[in-house]
Design a protein around this motif. Structure first.
Motif, PDB file in Angstrom:
ATOM      1  N   HIS A  47      -2.199   2.060   6.313  1.00 51.07           N
ATOM      2  CA  HIS A  47      -1.409   0.314   5.096  1.00 51.07           C
ATOM      3  C   HIS A  47      -1.387  -0.760   6.408  1.00 51.07           C
ATOM      4  N   ASP A  48      -1.725  -0.306   7.598  1.00 50.97           N
ATOM      5  CA  ASP A  48      -1.519  -0.804   8.625  1.00 50.97           C
ATOM      6  C   ASP A  48      -3.668  -1.671   8.826  1.00 50.97           C
ATOM      7  N   LYS A  49      -4.171   0.048   8.450  1.00 54.27           N
ATOM      8  CA  LYS A  49      -5.355  -1.282   8.104  1.00 54.27           C
ATOM      9  C   LYS A  49      -6.063  -2.021   7.125  1.00 54.27           C
ATOM     10  N   ALA A  50      -4.980  -1.943   6.061  1.00 53.59           N
ATOM     11  CA  ALA A  50      -5.059  -3.079   5.120  1.00 53.59           C
ATOM     12  C   ALA A  50      -4.912  -3.992   5.288  1.00 53.59           C
ATOM     13  N   ALA A  51      -3.558  -4.106   6.153  1.00 51.85           N
ATOM     14  CA  ALA A  51      -3.163  -5.528   6.570  1.00 51.85           C
ATOM     15  C   ALA A  51      -3.644  -5.866   8.314  1.00 51.85           C
ATOM     16  N   ALA A  52      -3.954  -5.193   8.818  1.00 52.83           N
ATOM     17  CA  ALA A  52      -4.784  -5.756  10.342  1.00 52.83           C
ATOM     18  C   ALA A  52      -3.722  -4.861  10.830  1.00 52.83           C
ATOM     19  N   THR A  53      -2.920  -4.220  11.452  1.00 50.24           N
ATOM     20  CA  THR A  53      -1.877  -4.298  11.923  1.00 50.24           C
ATOM     21  C   THR A  53      -1.661  -3.491  13.004  1.00 50.24           C
TER      22      THR A  53
ATOM     23  N   ARG B 248       0.853  -1.193   0.157  1.00 53.34           N
ATOM     24  CA  ARG B 248      -0.058   0.162  -0.038  1.00 53.34           C
ATOM     25  C   ARG B 248       1.002   1.053   0.211  1.00 53.34           C
ATOM     26  N   LEU B 249       1.794   0.659   0.457  1.00 54.70           N
ATOM     27  CA  LEU B 249       3.127   2.274   1.004  1.00 54.70           C
ATOM     28  C   LEU B 249       4.223   2.634  -0.625  1.00 54.70           C
ATOM     29  N   GLY B 250       4.665   1.330  -0.327  1.00 56.60           N
ATOM     30  CA  GLY B 250       5.749   0.925  -1.443  1.00 56.60           C
ATOM     31  C   GLY B 250       5.805   0.611  -2.977  1.00 56.60           C
ATOM     32  N   MET B 251       4.918   0.183  -4.287  1.00 59.17           N
ATOM     33  CA  MET B 251       4.206   0.164  -4.926  1.00 59.17           C
ATOM     34  C   MET B 251       4.117   1.954  -5.165  1.00 59.17           C
ATOM     35  N   TRP B 252       3.966   2.804  -4.890  1.00 60.26           N
ATOM     36  CA  TRP B 252       3.818   3.511  -5.156  1.00 60.26           C
ATOM     37  C   TRP B 252       5.364   4.643  -5.994  1.00 60.26           C
ATOM     38  N   THR B 253       6.133   4.035  -5.348  1.00 60.20           N
ATOM     39  CA  THR B 253       7.593   3.789  -6.187  1.00 60.20           C
ATOM     40  C   THR B 253       7.870   4.420  -7.101  1.00 60.20           C
ATOM     41  N   LEU B 254       6.946   3.260  -7.987  1.00 63.17           N
ATOM     42  CA  LEU B 254       7.364   3.216  -9.343  1.00 63.17           C
ATOM     43  C   LEU B 254       6.785   4.003 -10.261  1.00 63.17           C
ATOM     44  N   PHE B 255       5.716   5.291  -9.576  1.00 61.71           N
ATOM     45  CA  PHE B 255       5.307   6.218  -9.733  1.00 61.71           C
ATOM     46  C   PHE B 255       5.823   7.848  -9.433  1.00 61.71           C
ATOM     47  N   TRP B 256       7.584   7.926  -9.127  1.00 59.14           N
ATOM     48  CA  TRP B 256       7.977   8.906  -8.816  1.00 59.14           C
ATOM     49  C   TRP B 256       8.509   9.477 -10.014  1.00 59.14           C
TER      50      TRP B 256
ATOM     51  N   SER C   4       1.915   8.221   5.340  1.00 57.95           N
ATOM     52  CA  SER C   4       2.547   8.955   6.039  1.00 57.95           C
ATOM     53  C   SER C   4       2.184   9.332   7.351  1.00 57.95           C
ATOM     54  N   LEU C   5       1.369  10.382   6.983  1.00 59.60           N
ATOM     55  CA  LEU C   5       0.230  11.533   7.782  1.00 59.60           C
ATOM     56  C   LEU C   5      -0.892  10.345   8.309  1.00 59.60           C
ATOM     57  N   SER C   6      -0.859   9.650   7.592  1.00 62.81           N
ATOM     58  CA  SER C   6      -2.468   9.022   7.392  1.00 62.81           C
ATOM     59  C   SER C   6      -2.427   8.890   9.467  1.00 62.81           C
ATOM     60  N   PRO C   7      -1.091   8.466   9.940  1.00 58.65           N
ATOM     61  CA  PRO C   7      -2.336   7.474  11.164  1.00 58.65           C
ATOM     62  C   PRO C   7      -2.503   9.479  12.356  1.00 58.65           C
ATOM     63  N   LEU C   8      -2.247  10.307  11.412  1.00 63.91           N
ATOM     64  CA  LEU C   8      -3.314  11.062  12.793  1.00 63.91           C
ATOM     65  C   LEU C   8      -4.764  11.045  12.517  1.00 63.91           C
ATOM     66  N   PHE C   9      -4.837  10.094  10.908  1.00 61.40           N
ATOM     67  CA  PHE C   9      -6.513  10.266  10.988  1.00 61.40           C
ATOM     68  C   PHE C   9      -7.116   9.028  11.434  1.00 61.40           C
TER      69      PHE C   9
ATOM     70  N   PRO D 135      -7.045   9.000  16.093  1.00 56.09           N
ATOM     71  CA  PRO D 135      -6.539   9.016  17.507  1.00 56.09           C
ATOM     72  C   PRO D 135      -7.174   7.982  18.262  1.00 56.09           C
ATOM     73  N   ARG D 136      -7.422   6.693  17.578  1.00 58.47           N
ATOM     74  CA  ARG D 136      -7.839   5.377  18.806  1.00 58.47           C
ATOM     75  C   ARG D 136      -6.732   4.786  17.987  1.00 58.47           C
ATOM     76  N   LEU D 137      -5.975   3.998  17.306  1.00 56.70           N
ATOM     77  CA  LEU D 137      -5.025   3.291  17.184  1.00 56.70           C
ATOM     78  C   LEU D 137      -4.337   3.431  16.190  1.00 56.70           C
ATOM     79  N   ARG D 138      -4.615   5.181  15.894  1.00 56.18           N
ATOM     80  CA  ARG D 138      -3.369   5.624  15.678  1.00 56.18           C
ATOM     81  C   ARG D 138      -3.064   4.741  14.043  1.00 56.18           C
ATOM     82  N   GLN D 139      -3.653   3.596  13.603  1.00 56.96           N
ATOM     83  CA  GLN D 139      -3.421   2.884  12.828  1.00 56.96           C
ATOM     84  C   GLN D 139      -3.099   3.257  11.206  1.00 56.96           C
ATOM     85  N   ALA D 140      -2.225   3.591  10.125  1.00 58.59           N
ATOM     86  CA  ALA D 140      -1.789   4.120   9.060  1.00 58.59           C
ATOM     87  C   ALA D 140      -2.373   3.398   7.716  1.00 58.59           C
TER      88      ALA D 140
END
Length: 335
Positions: free
Chosen positions: A303-309, A268-276, A289-294, A296-301
């Motif tokens: 890509h964390d939500k996509a992998a349930a981490t 979810r994060l690294g594949m966007w390197t191909l579009f630099w 990288s700033l998505s944990p701010l959205f 406030p409960r678990l601070r999941q980015a």
């Protein structure tokens, strides 16, 4: 029939007392064994009178239509004066205000649906908010560990970026050198045209530059994948996360997340390197990288939500203190 004559004798049940035996049974109340008994049998107490029987309940009589039920308090003959309670004030836009009404204090909000008036004389406890929804939410502690702060996560990401750049210098260095060999003459010609005052300067990359740019971005993406996904899948930490004392866990358990979920998290994060090459990849990765701010409960980015981490702080020597239930016991969990 007993052969024992009537008289005062020690009570067999309690030898410290004596009672009167009438030849057939014990009479009266016991007296101390050393007391002088009266002559003859003890006086018989009069039995208490039997209270009269309560009258049988009568069935309820029908009341005339419109009359109050039995026991209903009498109503005043004059109606009470209707009006708002003391201190009441209408809200803006409610229409004409009551004379002497006061406006609500700043920040006043109506009570939630279903709220009931407290009983008379009720007072809130010192230091407690007035409403239940004003209580602060407790901080989440996944597996008994505190959540990692955004500053530590960004610092760990910068350390990992530096490591990946160093790997690119080693692995991608030859491709970058070949790209520069074609780019340098074009760049010098561009600067010469600008210095000469030419406003219509066009730069056309060579076919080899286009091929090399694709190769460089592909190799950089693969290096990032090989650096991050296996270490996160097996240990939950990269070099940057280990240096900052943070770790990636499954939301439902403390077991390693495995390569599959680690790849999902990285993709979810690294594949966007191909579009630099068009700038879109850097913008998307910045917001990731700033998505944990959205959250406030678990601070999941994202890509964390996509992998349930979830990313937690792991102080030196700390271990998870809460073990998750098996997947079959989780609400909505898979069997």
């Amino acid at each position: 029939m007993s052969s024992l004559p009537a008289g005062w004798y020690k009570d067999p049940a309690d030898t410290s007392t004596q009672r009167y035996w009438d030849g057939e049974g014990w009479l009266g109340e016991a007296i101390p064994a050393d007391a002088v008994p009266p002559d003859g049998p003890p006086a018989v107490k009069a039995e208490p009178p039997v209270p009269p029987a309560a009258p049988a309940p009568q069935p309820p009589q029908p009341q005339p239509y419109g009359s109050p039920p039995p026991g209903y308090p009498a109503q005043p003959t004059t109606p009470p004066a209707y009006g708002p309670p003391p201190g009441w004030g209408p809200q803006p836009g409610w229409g004409p205000q009551h004379p002497g009404a006061q406006a609500p204090p700043p920040g006043w909000q109506p009570p939630p649906p279903g709220w009931q008036q407290p009983p008379p004389g009720w007072q809130p406890q010192p230091g407690q908010p007035m409403h239940a929804y004003a209580y602060p939410m407790p901080q989440a502690m996944p597996h008994g560990l505190p959540l990692a702060g955004l500053g530590r996560r960004l610092t760990a990401r910068l350390i990992d970026i530096a490591v990946v750049l160093a790997l690119n210098v080693v692995v991608n260095g030859w491709f970058i050198y070949q790209y520069w060999q074609d780019f340098a003459p074009i760049f010098r010609e561009y600067m010469r045209q600008v210095a000469a005052g030419n406003q219509n300067v066009t730069v056309e990359p060579t076919p080899r530059m286009q091929t090399l740019s694709i190769a460089i971005l592909t190799v950089a993406t693969l290096l990032w994948l090989l650096y991050e996904a296996p270490s996160i899948g097996a240990r939950g930490q990269t070099l940057g996360k280990r240096a900052m004392g943070i770790k990636v866990f499954r939301v439902e358990s403390t077991a390693p997340i495995g390569f599959g979920r680690a790849f999902t998290r990285w993709a979810r994060l690294g594949m966007w390197t191909l579009f630099w090459w068009c700038g879109v990849g850097l913008i998307v990765q910045f917001f990731f990288s700033l998505s944990p701010l959205f959250d406030p409960r678990l601070r999941q980015a994202w890509h964390d939500k996509a992998a349930a981490t979830v990313v937690v702080a792991v102080p030196p020597g700390a271990h998870p203190t809460v073990k998750a239930a098996p997947s079959g016991d989780l609400p909505g969990g898979s069997k």
